[in-house]
Design a protein around this motif. Sequence first.
Motif, PDB file in Angstrom:
ATOM      1  N   UNK A   2      -5.966 -17.136  -0.449  1.00 41.04           N
ATOM      2  CA  UNK A   2      -5.639 -16.104   0.521  1.00 41.04           C
ATOM      3  C   UNK A   2      -6.380 -14.823   0.190  1.00 41.04           C
ATOM      4  N   UNK A   3      -6.526 -14.007   1.215  1.00 42.29           N
ATOM      5  CA  UNK A   3      -7.020 -12.647   1.046  1.00 42.29           C
ATOM      6  C   UNK A   3      -5.817 -11.732   0.955  1.00 42.29           C
ATOM      7  N   UNK A   4      -5.734 -10.945  -0.110  1.00 40.95           N
ATOM      8  CA  UNK A   4      -4.692  -9.937  -0.237  1.00 40.95           C
ATOM      9  C   UNK A   4      -5.352  -8.563  -0.129  1.00 40.95           C
ATOM     10  N   UNK A   5      -4.885  -7.753   0.789  1.00 40.05           N
ATOM     11  CA  UNK A   5      -5.366  -6.384   0.947  1.00 40.05           C
ATOM     12  C   UNK A   5      -4.359  -5.464   0.273  1.00 40.05           C
ATOM     13  N   UNK A   6      -4.825  -4.683  -0.697  1.00 39.50           N
ATOM     14  CA  UNK A   6      -3.969  -3.791  -1.473  1.00 39.50           C
ATOM     15  C   UNK A   6      -4.306  -2.342  -1.157  1.00 39.50           C
ATOM     16  N   UNK A   7      -3.303  -1.468  -1.223  1.00 40.38           N
ATOM     17  CA  UNK A   7      -3.553  -0.048  -0.994  1.00 40.38           C
ATOM     18  C   UNK A   7      -3.953   0.632  -2.294  1.00 40.38           C
ATOM     19  N   UNK A   8      -4.056   1.968  -2.267  1.00 41.30           N
ATOM     20  CA  UNK A   8      -4.525   2.707  -3.441  1.00 41.30           C
ATOM     21  C   UNK A   8      -3.601   2.543  -4.633  1.00 41.30           C
ATOM     22  N   UNK A   9      -2.336   2.236  -4.382  1.00 35.75           N
ATOM     23  CA  UNK A   9      -1.386   1.992  -5.461  1.00 35.75           C
ATOM     24  C   UNK A   9      -1.282   0.533  -5.834  1.00 35.75           C
TER      25      UNK A   9
END
Length: 318
Positions: A95-102
């Motif tokens: 899977x592709x996981x998109x993470x934010x700055x945190x």
Amino acid sequence: MTTRLRLLITALVAVLLAGVAVGYSALSGSRPEEVASTAVSGPRLVVLSNGRLSTVSRSDPSGPREVTEQRCDRVYSAGGTTSCLRPVGAFKAGELAVLDAGLREVRTLPLTGFPNRTRVSASGRMVAWTLFVDGHSYAANGFSTSTGILDTRSGAVVTSLEEFTSTVDGAEVDAVDRNFWGVTFTADDNRFYATMSTGGHRYLMEGDFSARTLRSIADDVECPSLSPDGTRIAYKAAVNGDPQQGWRLSTMDLKTLAITPLAETRSVDDQPTWVDDRTIAYGIQRDDGINDVWTVPADGSGVPAVLVPEAASPAPIG
């Protein structure tokens, strides 16, 4: 080979690789960077340390690193967004996981295939990925890739660049053997570059996301990476046009198409990264199977040097 049969083979191989991965993790869990975790501030590099998302100081890249619990096969960060291609596991697709700055998970996309490349646009808006869905090397005969793009702002997903209209020297190409890989974005978030392979040739393509088009720019260019100032592409090119002979890193001026071979003469099967407008970083696997991140000047001068030992998938942040 049908798509259904390809996916079945991919799933079966995933189960076998998962067992290998478990054994590898058990053997390598005591490596130094796994136990040393410290806060890193200032300009940094995101890397993978034994498959875990980590950061190191750009002023001391071989020094202490902050190691997170996020596991990825490939990773890239820009503009406060991190793209993490998670590994295929037993009875579990990738899977592709998109993470934010945190590093909080904000979106995931299920993917079928083996993680290979990923990039994020400078603003953090656009995320691209490449997977192997048949074969596991760009030097192999009959390999097949799947490359997609996510617009994190609008939510629009292009699952395959094969959906775009592609032209080579102005003529439309819709051959069934087309493969795309190695996306790199321009500053406007709409345009990008990628590699297209068809008919035994590998082309540098310029893409327009909103228009859903791709057009050829140059021949024998793989895994492009756009410089921060937007004027050059760093890439790998097959030696004598034959991937079986390995790849040589070079840069290309996008205005003149002039090519500058870099001082790294070993074969590099990676999508290079610009640390800054003068420096290229890339991964090379050692004989013992461990990767190191190397660096070399972008103007063809100097000599290669290790930037981050026992690491892979570099991306500058901060």
